[in-house]
Design an enzyme around this catalytic site. Structure first.
Site, PDB file in Angstrom:
ATOM      1  N   GLY A 169      -6.450 -14.954   3.241  1.00 27.39           N
ATOM      2  CA  GLY A 169      -6.296 -15.211   4.673  1.00 27.39           C
ATOM      3  C   GLY A 169      -5.954 -16.662   4.952  1.00 27.39           C
TER       4      GLY A 169
ATOM      5  N   SER B 287       0.814  -1.218   0.000  1.00 25.39           N
ATOM      6  CA  SER B 287       0.000   0.000   0.000  1.00 25.39           C
ATOM      7  C   SER B 287       0.846   1.266   0.000  1.00 25.39           C
ATOM      8  CB  SER B 287      -0.906   0.022   1.240  1.00 25.39           C
ATOM      9  OG  SER B 287      -1.752  -1.090   1.264  1.00 25.39           O
TER      10      SER B 287
ATOM     11  N   ILE C  48       4.188  -3.817  10.493  1.00 25.89           N
ATOM     12  CA  ILE C  48       5.220  -3.154   9.699  1.00 25.89           C
ATOM     13  C   ILE C  48       4.970  -1.645   9.716  1.00 25.89           C
ATOM     14  CG2 ILE C  48       6.248  -2.949   7.385  1.00 25.89           C
ATOM     15  CD1 ILE C  48       6.768  -5.720   8.403  1.00 25.89           C
TER      16      ILE C  48
ATOM     17  N   ASN D  23       2.238  -9.215  12.412  1.00 31.50           N
ATOM     18  CA  ASN D  23       3.098  -8.118  11.969  1.00 31.50           C
ATOM     19  C   ASN D  23       2.497  -6.766  12.293  1.00 31.50           C
ATOM     20  OD1 ASN D  23       2.467  -6.251   9.444  1.00 31.50           O
ATOM     21  ND2 ASN D  23       1.332  -8.167   9.165  1.00 31.50           N
TER      22      ASN D  23
ATOM     23  N   LEU E 261       2.881   0.122   7.353  1.00 36.26           N
ATOM     24  CA  LEU E 261       2.664   0.722   6.030  1.00 36.26           C
ATOM     25  C   LEU E 261       3.892   1.462   5.494  1.00 36.26           C
ATOM     26  CD1 LEU E 261      -1.004   2.011   6.451  1.00 36.26           C
ATOM     27  CD2 LEU E 261      -0.244   0.137   4.984  1.00 36.26           C
TER      28      LEU E 261
ATOM     29  N   ASN F 161      -8.360  -8.439   5.525  1.00 33.79           N
ATOM     30  CA  ASN F 161      -7.083  -7.949   6.003  1.00 33.79           C
ATOM     31  C   ASN F 161      -6.703  -8.792   7.226  1.00 33.79           C
ATOM     32  OD1 ASN F 161      -4.806  -6.244   6.535  1.00 33.79           O
ATOM     33  ND2 ASN F 161      -5.922  -4.549   5.584  1.00 33.79           N
TER      34      ASN F 161
ATOM     35  N   CYS G 109      -6.120  -1.499   7.383  1.00 28.96           N
ATOM     36  CA  CYS G 109      -4.858  -1.848   8.064  1.00 28.96           C
ATOM     37  C   CYS G 109      -5.056  -1.698   9.569  1.00 28.96           C
ATOM     38  CB  CYS G 109      -3.717  -0.958   7.596  1.00 28.96           C
ATOM     39  SG  CYS G 109      -2.177  -1.331   8.488  1.00 28.96           S
TER      40      CYS G 109
END
Lengths: 311, 256
Positions: free
Chosen positions: A247, A47, A72, A70, A74, A196, A133
């Site tokens: 998923g 993204s 991270i 996770n 973005l 997600n 997210c």
């Protein structure tokens, strides 16, 4: 008897239904090309947001038998730089006959319109709108995927801004995901991506602290396959647009189950991290073998088989 | 699914510092109160200190687990500041390590890149092979493991850029001579990228297979985030596939 993995997705012809899910390795042209060469039917970029983001500090990821967690955060070079990356990636993928899906994210409903216009300059085959997210709540508040109203508002803004096909990526942690899916389709979505990651956390008992630097993160991998199947199964009963079911997909049987829940395409994420990009060709081989064994000539004959209306 | 890919280091486990060896002014080897019996030389672990952060470190020894740490940033600074009995959290082993090929092995370390070579030299010794170690650094103060490798009876050549220890010059010059004199079956190296590329060229000229261990900014450590991708021009130069990930495909690259 033959079994075909080929699929028509919104008029895009794909060799197989597997898609590199957004957020996994979609950070460079070379790495996305590698996934395409290793058998991905389509590739989704990581993204992009209005401005560059460094993401969270380590620890950002833990992986074990049950799954992956996770946060991270973005990480991305910002949407203007991302357009250049997407253009180059698109060129390389075209040569391989693999479509490019571009994922994006924005902090406000209005900003989604601005970012999507910029990303559209790269003319990806699909734009995936990441409104779900779970790892940036401290900065941006509740994700837009939380309610049908906010999800539809983002969709409407994006729909108005571009004519390219759009898919809205939904979150699993809502009471009625099917209702949210219907709202975004009514607002103009061409497809739904679900799901997600599932909001989650790990605590280390010896440290007495959350393990991820961001404290909470998103759970993916084997642990969430049942959650993803239920979400796709509910969405498929509420909308008629294609679904990218994502998923916990690790093998051909998982992919078959996701298609039977109503998915047209199947996202693969954590398994790519755990096994490497070669996972795509393995899942394709296993899916084809299953279809041959069970006499499904094509994906359409399997799609939605587990839905109530098909019983 | 391949068993190797199913565990990925798992979640972190706490270890205690059992002993500390001072390698040089800024480098310590931490001997930890536990073992990683399945670890191979060239693999790495992620080490976590709560509130400080998490970074990758190559494995110095597996029984007990030992890490050689050079003080270069906030996490490594906190790591070299640890005292005996302090805790450090480890996940791993991660990545692909060295694989001994043949019986004569040329080991090359640049600066603190020498960290995994003592472990590799021990694996050579255990297999009954012959090892020659070449170490290079800017100055004598930047060398690590020299005394330890000498004590272990390893055959050792040293070069420093300022001539403060061993030959004055680059380690690659030593290596050229060592290849001719020692006639190794394979070269194993760890150190700065420039050194690794020079060694790759040298090995190509001599038709010598090489195993090169790369360093990279690493975040997830398990092939998810893409941070440690080796630049595509380097992949091309080395004959590696584009999109090569240091954490997942490496850190050791098999060349030739």
């Amino acid at each position: 008897m033959e079994a075909s993995l080929a699929v028509d997705f919104l008029g895009i012809q794909m060799k197989n239904p597997l898609v590199l899910a957004s957020g996994i390795l979609g950070t460079s042209a070379s790495i996305m090309e590698r996934c395409a060469r290793e058998g991905a039917g389509a590739v989704t970029s990581k993204s992009a947001s209005p401005e560059p983001r460094a993401g969270h500090a380590n620890p950002v990821t833990l992986a074990w038998n049950g799954g992956v967690i996770n946060a991270i955060g973005l990480t991305n070079p910002g949407c203007r730089e991302e357009v250049l990356l997407l253009r180059e990636t698109h060129e390389r993928l075209k040569a391989l006959g693999v479509p490019l899906f571009a994922s994006l994210f924005a902090p406000t409903i209005e900003a989604f319109g601005e970012v999507v216009r910029i990303i559209a300059e790269a003319e990806p085959d699909l734009i995936e709108i990441n409104i779900s997210c779970p790892n940036v709540g401290s900065e941006f508040g509740t994700p837009f995927s939380a309610t049908a109203k906010s999800a539809a508002e983002v969709t409407a803004v994006v729909r108005k801004a571009v004519s390219l096909p759009i898919s809205i990526k939904l979150a699993p942690n809502v009471p009625e995901i099917g209702r949210i899916a219907r709202a975004v389709v009514e607002a103009g979505a061409d497809a739904i991506t679900a799901i997600n990651t599932v909001p989650a956390m790990l605590i280390d008992a010896y440290a007495g602290k959350p393990v991820l630097k961001n404290a909470t993160g998103g759970l993916s991998g084997a642990a969430i396959k049942p959650v993803a199947l239920k979400a796709v199964w509910e969405i498929a009963q509420m909308v008629s647009v294609p679904i990218i079911g994502t998923g916990g997909i690790r093998c051909g049987l998982d992919a078959a189950e996701m298609i039977m829940a109503g998915a047209t395409l199947v996202g693969v994420g954590s398994a790519v991290a755990l096994e490497g990009p070669a996972v795509f060709s393995r899942i394709n081989t296993e899916l084809e073998a299953f279809m041959l064994q069970e006499a499904y000539p094509d994906l359409a004959s399997m799609r939605g088989k587990a839905l109530p209306q098909n019983e | 699914m391949n068993e190797k890919h199913r565990f990925q280091g798992g979640v972190m486990r706490p270890f205690r510092v059992a002993n500390i060896l001072h390698e040089n002014e800024s480098t310590h080897t931490l001997l930890l109160s536990g073992r990683l019996p399945k670890a191979k030389a060239g693999q790495f672990v992620m080490a976590w200190l709560p509130e400080v952060g998490e970074k990758p470190f190559s494995i110095h020894a597996k029984i007990p687990l030992a890490l050689t740490i050079c003080d270069v940033g906030p996490v490594s600074h906190a790591m070299v500041s640890l005292q005996v009995q302090d805790r450090v959290w480890i996940r791993g082993p991660l990545g692909n390590g060295f694989e001994l090929k043949g019986s004569k092995h040329l080991l090359v370390g640049g600066g603190y890149g020498a960290a995994p070579l003592s472990f590799l030299a021990q694996e050579v010794f255990r297999q009954g092979g012959q090892a020659l170690v070449c170490l290079g650094a800017k100055t004598k103060a930047d060398l690590i493991l020299v005394e330890r490798l000498k004590r272990q009876g390893r055959e050792l050549r040293v070069a420093t850029e300022d001539g403060s220890e061993g030959r004055q010059g680059l380690v690659t010059e030593l290596v050229g001579e060592a290849i001719d004199a020692f006639q190794p079956d394979c070269l194993y190296a760890c150190g700065p990228t420039g050194m690794l590329l020079a060694l790759a060229d040298l090995c190509k000229q001599r038709s010598l297979p090489a195993q090169l261990s790369f360093e990279a900014l690493m975040r997830c450590g398990v092939g998810l985030c893409g941070s440690c991708e080796l630049p595509e021009d380097l992949c091309l130069q080395l004959g590696l596939p584009g999109g090569w990930l240091v954490c997942h495909d490496g850190p050791v690259a098999m060349i030739g």
